[in-house]
Motif scaffolding. Structure first.
Motif, mmCIF file in Angstrom:
data_model
loop_
_atom_site.group_PDB
_atom_site.id
_atom_site.type_symbol
_atom_site.label_atom_id
_atom_site.label_comp_id
_atom_site.label_asym_id
_atom_site.label_seq_id
_atom_site.Cartn_x
_atom_site.Cartn_y
_atom_site.Cartn_z
ATOM 1 N N CYS A 48 -0.961 -13.223 11.871
ATOM 2 C CA CYS A 48 -0.137 -13.284 10.666
ATOM 3 C C CYS A 48 -0.576 -14.405 9.727
ATOM 4 O O CYS A 48 -0.194 -14.421 8.555
ATOM 5 C CB CYS A 48 1.332 -13.478 11.046
ATOM 6 S SG CYS A 48 2.044 -12.096 11.963
ATOM 7 N N ASP A 51 -6.175 -13.319 7.028
ATOM 8 C CA ASP A 51 -6.655 -12.022 6.602
ATOM 9 C C ASP A 51 -7.853 -11.680 7.483
ATOM 10 O O ASP A 51 -8.524 -12.583 8.003
ATOM 11 C CB ASP A 51 -7.073 -12.047 5.133
ATOM 12 C CG ASP A 51 -5.858 -12.110 4.201
ATOM 13 O OD1 ASP A 51 -4.829 -11.480 4.549
ATOM 14 O OD2 ASP A 51 -5.948 -12.770 3.149
ATOM 15 N N LYS A 72 9.408 -8.402 13.731
ATOM 16 C CA LYS A 72 9.571 -8.429 12.287
ATOM 17 C C LYS A 72 10.977 -8.871 11.908
ATOM 18 O O LYS A 72 11.181 -9.584 10.919
ATOM 19 C CB LYS A 72 9.275 -7.041 11.717
ATOM 20 C CG LYS A 72 9.278 -6.986 10.203
ATOM 21 C CD LYS A 72 8.814 -5.628 9.694
ATOM 22 C CE LYS A 72 8.745 -5.612 8.174
ATOM 23 N NZ LYS A 72 8.256 -4.295 7.674
ATOM 24 N N ASN A 80 5.732 -7.738 13.720
ATOM 25 C CA ASN A 80 5.385 -8.268 12.407
ATOM 26 C C ASN A 80 3.915 -7.987 12.142
ATOM 27 O O ASN A 80 3.042 -8.497 12.848
ATOM 28 C CB ASN A 80 5.662 -9.769 12.363
ATOM 29 C CG ASN A 80 5.386 -10.365 10.991
ATOM 30 O OD1 ASN A 80 5.216 -9.638 10.015
ATOM 31 N ND2 ASN A 80 5.348 -11.677 10.922
ATOM 32 N N ARG A 81 3.623 -7.183 11.145
ATOM 33 C CA ARG A 81 2.241 -6.792 10.835
ATOM 34 C C ARG A 81 1.726 -7.456 9.569
ATOM 35 O O ARG A 81 0.685 -7.067 9.040
ATOM 36 C CB ARG A 81 2.163 -5.270 10.648
ATOM 37 C CG ARG A 81 2.678 -4.452 11.816
ATOM 38 C CD ARG A 81 1.797 -4.568 13.014
ATOM 39 N NE ARG A 81 2.191 -3.659 14.074
ATOM 40 C CZ ARG A 81 1.697 -3.682 15.288
ATOM 41 N NH1 ARG A 81 0.778 -4.587 15.597
ATOM 42 N NH2 ARG A 81 2.099 -2.835 16.206
ATOM 43 N N ALA A 82 2.396 -8.453 9.079
ATOM 44 C CA ALA A 82 2.008 -9.083 7.816
ATOM 45 C C ALA A 82 0.802 -9.990 8.004
ATOM 46 O O ALA A 82 0.596 -10.582 9.068
ATOM 47 C CB ALA A 82 3.178 -9.878 7.256
ATOM 48 N N TYR A 87 -1.060 -6.472 4.783
ATOM 49 C CA TYR A 87 -0.365 -6.115 6.017
ATOM 50 C C TYR A 87 -1.168 -5.051 6.762
ATOM 51 O O TYR A 87 -1.995 -4.334 6.183
ATOM 52 C CB TYR A 87 1.040 -5.564 5.704
ATOM 53 C CG TYR A 87 1.033 -4.370 4.776
ATOM 54 C CD1 TYR A 87 1.070 -3.064 5.265
ATOM 55 C CD2 TYR A 87 0.977 -4.547 3.391
ATOM 56 C CE1 TYR A 87 1.059 -1.976 4.403
ATOM 57 C CE2 TYR A 87 0.966 -3.461 2.528
ATOM 58 C CZ TYR A 87 1.004 -2.178 3.035
ATOM 59 O OH TYR A 87 0.980 -1.105 2.181
ATOM 60 N N TRP A 88 -0.929 -4.983 8.060
ATOM 61 C CA TRP A 88 -1.558 -3.973 8.902
ATOM 62 C C TRP A 88 -0.619 -2.777 9.028
ATOM 63 O O TRP A 88 0.560 -2.932 9.300
ATOM 64 C CB TRP A 88 -1.861 -4.531 10.295
ATOM 65 C CG TRP A 88 -2.944 -5.564 10.310
ATOM 66 C CD1 TRP A 88 -2.773 -6.918 10.306
ATOM 67 C CD2 TRP A 88 -4.348 -5.326 10.336
ATOM 68 N NE1 TRP A 88 -3.996 -7.542 10.324
ATOM 69 C CE2 TRP A 88 -4.985 -6.585 10.342
ATOM 70 C CE3 TRP A 88 -5.138 -4.176 10.357
ATOM 71 C CZ2 TRP A 88 -6.365 -6.724 10.378
ATOM 72 C CZ3 TRP A 88 -6.517 -4.307 10.388
ATOM 73 C CH2 TRP A 88 -7.118 -5.569 10.391
ATOM 74 N N LYS A 89 -1.161 -1.581 8.826
ATOM 75 C CA LYS A 89 -0.357 -0.362 8.899
ATOM 76 C C LYS A 89 -0.919 0.546 9.993
ATOM 77 O O LYS A 89 -2.120 0.823 10.031
ATOM 78 C CB LYS A 89 -0.372 0.369 7.557
ATOM 79 C CG LYS A 89 0.462 1.641 7.542
ATOM 80 C CD LYS A 89 0.400 2.308 6.180
ATOM 81 C CE LYS A 89 1.198 3.606 6.150
ATOM 82 N NZ LYS A 89 1.141 4.258 4.820
ATOM 83 N N LYS A 116 1.674 -5.767 -1.187
ATOM 84 C CA LYS A 116 2.952 -5.662 -0.492
ATOM 85 C C LYS A 116 3.241 -4.212 -0.122
ATOM 86 O O LYS A 116 2.949 -3.289 -0.876
ATOM 87 C CB LYS A 116 4.079 -6.216 -1.382
ATOM 88 C CG LYS A 116 3.993 -7.717 -1.629
ATOM 89 C CD LYS A 116 5.185 -8.205 -2.421
ATOM 90 C CE LYS A 116 5.126 -9.712 -2.640
ATOM 91 N NZ LYS A 116 5.221 -10.450 -1.363
#
Length: 218
Positions: A48, A51, A72, A80-82, A87-89, A116
């Protein structure tokens, strides 16, 4: 941003290319149980705070990191993927990792988006997140250790580069040999046709000669 974690480099000529099963059984499972690792090539990282392009290691190669999953929301189960600038999807379905027919872990694929959620722009950065199967963690370690995951991060391969270029060259060699074999087969068939035509013409000539001799004798 915090300092980058220390990354142990392999000697020249060595490559770290473990299978999914090896990552789960020999690295992540040992990390969760606080057992000695086969080698200390995988640093601990809080994803987190970084990058993907700011993480240590060669950006053109696969990089591996241990990370503790954080929730999260305080009372939720979503991770939490931020990141710092995105962010990670998750993409696709989770895949089971098997060993001897038994499920030992789960593999999740994610893609990094800048901006975002949910209106971020997709990048070429991919992550495979490995976690232990529920049956593997029950009864061993504490809740903190059970939140460890192992992440493989790499840029998406572009056409004609890296391993794909090697595969293309390999396929090209195979195709070249196939063309040679096909050409040899065609040449052989052509030769057979020419020989057959020649034999047919010879037979026709002999028949014509015989016919003319018969007419003269008559």
């Amino acid at each position: 941003m915090e300092d980058k974690p220390t990354l142990v480099k392999l000697p020249p000529g060595f490559r770290f290319h473990p299978t999914d099963e090896e990552l789960i059984v020999h690295y992540l499972k040992r990390k969760v149980s606080s057992s000695p690792l086969p080698a200390r090539f995988i640093p601990d990282v809080d994803l987190c705070r970084f990058d993907p392009w700011d993480l240590p290691g060669d950006l053109e190669r696969e990089r591996y990191f241990f990370c503790v999953r954080s929730a999260k929301y305080p009372n939720g189960n979503r991770s939490n993927r931020a990141g710092v600038s995105g962010y990670w999807k998750a993409t696709g379905k989770d895949r089971q990792v098997l060993r001897g027919g038994q499920v030992v872990g789960v593999k999740k694929s994610l893609v990094f988006y800048k901006g975002k959620a949910p209106s971020g722009s997709r990048t070429d950065w991919v992550m495979h997140e490995y976690r232990l199967a529920a049956a593997t963690t029950n009864g061993g370690g504490n809740s903190m250790n059970e939140n460890w995951v192992l992440c493989r991060i790499f840029p998406k391969r572009k056409s004609g580069s890296g391993c794909e270029r090697e595969v293309e060259l390999r396929h090209g060699f195979i195709d070249f040999m196939s063309r040679d074999r096909a050409r040899a087969r065609d040449d052989s068939e052509s030769t057979s046709c020419v020989t057959a035509e020649h034999e047919h013409s010879m037979e026709s000539g002999e028949e014509d000669s015989s016919s003319s001799m018969s007419r003269r004798e008559t």
